[in-house]
Write an enzyme that holds these catalytic residues in place. Structure first.
Site, PDB file in Angstrom:
ATOM      1  N   ASP A  15     -78.382  29.988  15.536  1.00 20.89           N
ATOM      2  CA  ASP A  15     -77.014  30.225  16.019  1.00 20.89           C
ATOM      3  C   ASP A  15     -76.650  31.704  15.996  1.00 20.89           C
ATOM      4  O   ASP A  15     -75.591  32.087  15.489  1.00 20.89           O
ATOM      5  CB  ASP A  15     -75.999  29.425  15.179  1.00 20.89           C
ATOM      6  N   GLU A 189     -71.287  22.480  23.108  1.00 23.06           N
ATOM      7  CA  GLU A 189     -70.808  23.024  21.836  1.00 23.06           C
ATOM      8  C   GLU A 189     -70.904  24.552  21.897  1.00 23.06           C
ATOM      9  O   GLU A 189     -71.260  25.128  22.923  1.00 23.06           O
ATOM     10  CB  GLU A 189     -71.638  22.474  20.671  1.00 23.06           C
TER      11      GLU A 189
END
Length: 549
Positions: A15, A189
């Site tokens: 991420d 997302e």
């Protein structure tokens, strides 16, 4: 021409959120159930990255009892020019039970990327993967996934946007649902807003954290939408460019999307930036499975792709495809390659690379001052514990490496142990350790293993260690582990060869069929356990991890 080779940050570094400050780049990554929380990596050339700090390093966040892979998710770095502050917003995933996914979003700010950082400001619990956007009119917006729990609605939910007050965390405007994806891959997302050409560009992750992962983009003249999808109606970056219809799938592994023609898999969850050379790039996560398998022990790593803007204002990869690459040409000089070995003789404080699961590093259980030149670790809970295990670990960054240490330990009870091993989470590890044998009334070397929560004791592998001092070595080769010991600089003695450790991977741990069991990654560790009196300790003279690329 120099080449940037991926992954730029091997091992657990998922991420990635990247910003450039003058000529320096910083990347923040998720840390889940590991302390210190939120890694900060630094580079001056985009190719070589060094761990330089953590956001939370003094136990500010409570992770005791956290289930894998909950904890600290998807930090997002940004800079607010109106108040000249750095901002970092993140999700604290408290519980994943029942797929309810209870997550709280907080932000911290600082005048310097290395802190000190403010106390966390609470924003919302609507979902996870928050990001802040600082508009040029002085307004601030929060984008996040609104997690869907209702039966009959498209999972995992909608991307939502709201104006926020950075000082108080107050949500100023109503949440506006803007999209549940720009392609048919679903599982949208990690929304992030960028502004260019008088458009707001919304970049999202899609396809889940498995083999269908990708990066999607849409644009709008209004920050609240409606957002026009990229004309291709496909991800702009992915490892698996074949078309997929997967709407409504909350987050499957999508093993059918494995790309046999690519070393890189699972490319997705991107962060856009403009580099020193004036070109645009996306930092993103990726994985590399063991050869011949769909198992990824190193977890999700960080890579970069070179991008370009088309004449009609759309973002795409520089080569015109959407297939993520393992390397690309770079126009500026690249420095000497950074080593990912860990060499620590504990002559001073231990190195920054050491992380601990579920608990903070405090001097009452781990320190170098009680016996200078050694790392002393006081034993507490067993390695199965999600509360107070005494584990000091570093990220695995290669498929071929050796761990070596020297330990002195004098146990008095069979529940006291100390040694070295490899660790995915509290249910999955391999541990070469010293302990006490009542039968022999001696300190012995033996092996314990945890596999999907089952304790496995190697009762036929027990060796007396006369004075409680021994050097230990673990050789990891493409998912298989061999264990060695030596006393007084003798030759290395092999205890056991080729333990199958391939299950210590994102796909091999406690997952449901078709799902990713975890998304953290493999660690190497030294540890001590004392479930007798919490009084014993082990002294480690050194800790080496040497990669063999």
């Amino acid at each position: 021409m120099p080449k940037i080779k991926n992954p730029i940050i091997p091992g657990m570094s998922p991420d990635p959120s990247i910003i450039r400050v003058n000529d320096t780049y910083y990347i923040a990554t998720s840390t889940f159930h590991w302390y210190p929380s939120i890694q900060i990596f630094q580079s001056n050339d985009l190719s070589n990255w060094k761990l330089v700090d953590y956001i939370f390093k003094n136990g500010e966040i409570k992770l005791s009892g956290t289930n894998t892979p909950a904890g600290i998710w998807a930090p997002h770095l940004s800079y607010d020019p109106s108040n000249k502050k750095y901002w970092l917003i993140y999700s604290h995933m408290v519980s994943m039970a029942g797929r309810e996914f209870n997550a709280d979003a907080y932000a911290v700010h600082a005048d310097n990327i290395k802190g000190p950082w403010s106390d966390p400001i609470y924003f919302t619990s609507i979902g996870f993967d928050p990001a802040l956007f600082h508009d040029d009119d002085g307004k601030h917006y929060l984008t996040i996934l609104e997690w869907e729990t209702r039966q009959g609605y498209q999972a995992p939910g909608n991307i939502v946007i709201a104006e926020v007050d950075l000082n108080t965390g107050k949500i100023i405007s109503p949440w506006t649902r803007v999209t549940n994806g720009f392609t048919t891959r679903g599982c949208s997302e990690a929304p992030q807003i960028y502004k260019k050409f008088d458009y707001y560009y919304l970049i999202i992750a899609a396809g889940g954290t498995g083999y269908a992962h990708g990066i999607e983009i849409g644009r709008s003249k209004n920050i609240y939408g409606p957002y026009e999808p990229h004309p291709s109606r496909e991800p702009i970056v992915t490892s698996s460019p074949n078309h997929l219809f997967s709407l409504g799938d909350p987050d499957a592994g999508h093993f059918e999307m494995y790309n046999p023609n690519s070393i890189m898999q699972k490319a997705g969850h991107g962060s856009l930036f403009k580099a020193q050379d004036g070109e645009w790039y996306i930092a993103h996560l990726m994985s590399r499975p063991l050869n011949g398998t769909l198992l990824n022990p190193l977890g999700r790593e960080t890579s970069i792709q070179k991008m370009r803007w088309t004449d009609d204002g759309w973002l795409e990869m520089a080569d015109g495809t959407n297939l993520a690459k393992m390397e690309f040409d770079y126009s500026l000089p690249i420095g000497s390659e950074v080593s990912h070995d860990v060499i620590d003789d504990f002559d001073k404080e231990y190195q920054l690379e050491f992380m601990t699961p579920y608990r903070a590093q405090t001097p009452n259980w781990v320190n170098t001052h009680e016996r200078p030149g050694h790392l002393r670790i006081y034993g507490q809970n067993s390695l199965f514990s999600q509360f107070n295990p005494s584990i000091m670990a570093t990220r695995a960054t290669s498929f071929n490496y050796d761990i070596q240490t020297k330990v002195e330990f004098h146990p008095e009870h069979y529940s006291q142990t100390a040694g070295v091993g490899i660790y995915y989470d509290s249910n999955n590890w391999i541990y070469l350790n010293l302990t006490h044998s009542e039968q022999l009334n001696a300190t012995i070397l033996t092996i314990l293993q945890a596999k999907l929560g089952t304790r496995i004791e190697f009762v036929n592998h027990r060796i007396v260690i006369p004075n409680g001092q021994v050097e230990l070595k673990l050789s990891y080769r493409d998912g298989f582990v061999s264990l060695f010991y030596r006393i007084e600089k003798e030759e290395w003695n092999n205890i056991i060869n080729q333990i199958d450790a391939t299950y210590l991977s994102d796909e091999g741990v406690n997952g449901e069929p078709g799902e990713i069991g975890g998304f953290t990654g493999l660690f190497n560790f030294i540890a001590s356990v004392d479930t007798y009196q919490h009084q014993s300790y082990a002294d480690f003279d050194y800790y080496y991890v040497k990669n063999n690329q």
